[in-house]
Write a protein that holds these residues in place. Structure first.
Motif, PDB file in Angstrom:
ATOM      1  N   SER A   1       0.808  -1.227   0.000  1.00 28.52           N
ATOM      2  CA  SER A   1       0.000   0.000   0.000  1.00 28.52           C
ATOM      3  C   SER A   1       0.838   1.273   0.000  1.00 28.52           C
ATOM      4  O   SER A   1       0.310   2.367   0.164  1.00 28.52           O
ATOM      5  N   ALA A   2       2.151   1.151  -0.223  1.00 28.37           N
ATOM      6  CA  ALA A   2       3.047   2.317  -0.143  1.00 28.37           C
ATOM      7  C   ALA A   2       2.839   3.309  -1.273  1.00 28.37           C
ATOM      8  O   ALA A   2       3.150   4.493  -1.130  1.00 28.37           O
ATOM      9  N   ALA A   3       2.334   2.846  -2.410  1.00 28.77           N
ATOM     10  CA  ALA A   3       2.122   3.739  -3.553  1.00 28.77           C
ATOM     11  C   ALA A   3       0.666   3.661  -3.996  1.00 28.77           C
ATOM     12  O   ALA A   3       0.027   2.615  -3.879  1.00 28.77           O
ATOM     13  N   GLY A   4       0.158   4.770  -4.520  1.00 34.03           N
ATOM     14  CA  GLY A   4      -1.219   4.794  -5.003  1.00 34.03           C
ATOM     15  C   GLY A   4      -2.232   4.768  -3.879  1.00 34.03           C
ATOM     16  O   GLY A   4      -1.963   5.201  -2.755  1.00 34.03           O
ATOM     17  N   THR A   5      -3.408   4.238  -4.181  1.00 40.19           N
ATOM     18  CA  THR A   5      -4.478   4.124  -3.190  1.00 40.19           C
ATOM     19  C   THR A   5      -4.972   2.686  -3.139  1.00 40.19           C
ATOM     20  O   THR A   5      -5.012   1.997  -4.174  1.00 40.19           O
TER      21      THR A   5
END
Length: 285
Positions: A246-250
C-alpha cells in the motif's frame, strides 16, 4: 428551431463512434523472465475471465519481458514500453488499462514517473487511464534483503524471487526507499503518478491441509509462503508486507473485504482466479 437542430447534431455526436474510446488491457507480470506469461504466470483462466470486462475482449496483451533486471533496464521497462507501444498502435488504444502484479507495479511506476526517459513512454502515459496493481512490491520486502545475504530464503523462495537477480536486489527495503524518494512517484510526499494506481492488498496465507481453499494456485506455494510469513509482519501475503503493498497509489481493497468467503490472498493467489478475484477485477473495469 435553431435549438432543435443543435440538439439533433449534439445527439448525433454523442452516439457517433468517434465519441467512444478504444479500450485495451495489458497483463503485466512480476519478477522473472517470462516467455509465456499467460500459461506460466497468470493462467489462461484468469486472463480470459478478466478481459471480458472490457467492451472488446480481443483488445488485450499479455506482456512477456525480463523483469529479473532493474526496472529501468531495456530488458524490463524498455521491453514493456515496446510491447505496450506496439499494442496501442496496432489496436488504436486510447483507453489503456494496466493490470500488474508484484514487481510489475514498480516497472509501470518507473514509466509513469519518468516520461522523458524514453520516447515511447509519453504515448503510453497518454493512452493509460488507470493501473490496477495486485500486491505491488512498492516498498520492497525483507525477503529480498535475506536472499541477497545468502540465507535460507534463497532455497525457500527461489521459485518467485530468482535467486538474487538485479530485480531482487532492487526490491530490498532500503533500495526501494531510495527509489521512492528520488526516481519514483506515487508514494507519500512524492508527486502523483498522474494516473489512478489502484492497489489490491493480500493480507495473509492459509495452508491448512484440510482446507480446500489452501489448494488454489498450488498448495506447495501456500506452504512456502506460510513459512516465510514468519519473518514478516502479521499482515502480509507471505512475500510482501501490507505496508509495502500500500506504499504507492491508493488501496482499492484488502483481500478479505471483497473475496469470496472473506478468504485471504497469498502472493501466489493474487495473480490467479482464486476466491472470485478475477470477477472482482472484471466487474471493476
Amino acid at each position: 428551431m435553431k435549438t432543435y437542430y443543435t440538439l439533433i447534431l449534439l445527439g448525433m455526436f454523442i452516439f457517433s463512434p468517434l465519441a467512444y474510446s478504444t479500450t485495451g488491457i495489458a497483463f503485466i507480470h512480476g519478477t522473472g523472465n517470462q516467455t509465456d506469461a499467460t500459461s506460466d504466470y497468470w493462467t489462461r483462466e484468469f486472463v480470459d475471465s478478466v478481459r471480458q470486462g472490457i467492451s472488446t475482449p480481443a483488445n488485450f496483451q499479455v506482456i512477456n519481458c525480463d523483469f529479473d533486471q532493474y526496472m529501468w533496464d531495456e530488458a524490463a521497462a524498455g521491453c514493456l514500453s515496446s510491447q505496450l507501444h506496439s499494442f496501442i498502435q496496432a489496436k488504436n488504444i486510447d483507453n489503456l488499462l494496466l493490470l500488474t502484479h508484484s514487481n510489475g507495479g514498480n516497472v509501470v511506476r518507473w514509466i509513469l514517473s519518468n516520461p522523458t526517459w524514453d520516447s515511447r513512454y509519453i504515448d503510453i502515459i497518454n493512452a493509460t487511464s488507470r493501473v490496477i496493481a495486485l500486491a505491488p512490491s512498492s516498498g520492497g520486502t525483507p525477503l529480498a534483503d535475506a536472499v541477497n545475504q545468502g540465507s535460507v530464503f534463497e532455497t525457500t523462495l527461489g521459485w518467485i524471487l530468482g535467486y538474487g537477480s538485479d530485480a531482487v536486489k532492487q526490491q530490498q527495503v532500503g533500495w526501494m526507499s531510495y527509489y521512492n524518494d528520488t526516481w519514483l512517484n506515487g508514494t507519500q510526499s512524492r508527486p502523483s503518478l498522474g494516473k489512478p494506481f489502484e492497489v489490491v492488498v493480500g493480507s495473509d496465507v492459509d495452508s491448512a491441509i484440510w482446507d480446500g481453499d489452501s489448494y488454489c494456485a498450488g498448495y506447495q506455494y501456500q506452504v512456502a509462503l506460510e513459512t516465510t510469513q514468519n519473518w514478516l509482519d502479521d499482515c502480509s501475503d507471505g512475500f510482501l508486507e501490507c505496508s509495502s503493498q500500500s506504499a504507492a497509489g491508493t488501496v482499492w481493497f484488502t483481500d478479505k473485504q471483497k473475496t469470496a468467503g472473506k478468504e485471504p490472498l497469498s502472493h501466489q493467489q493474487s495473480r490467479r482466479a482464486c476466491f472470485n478475484l478475477d470477477s472482482l477485477i472484471r466487474n471493476h473495469i
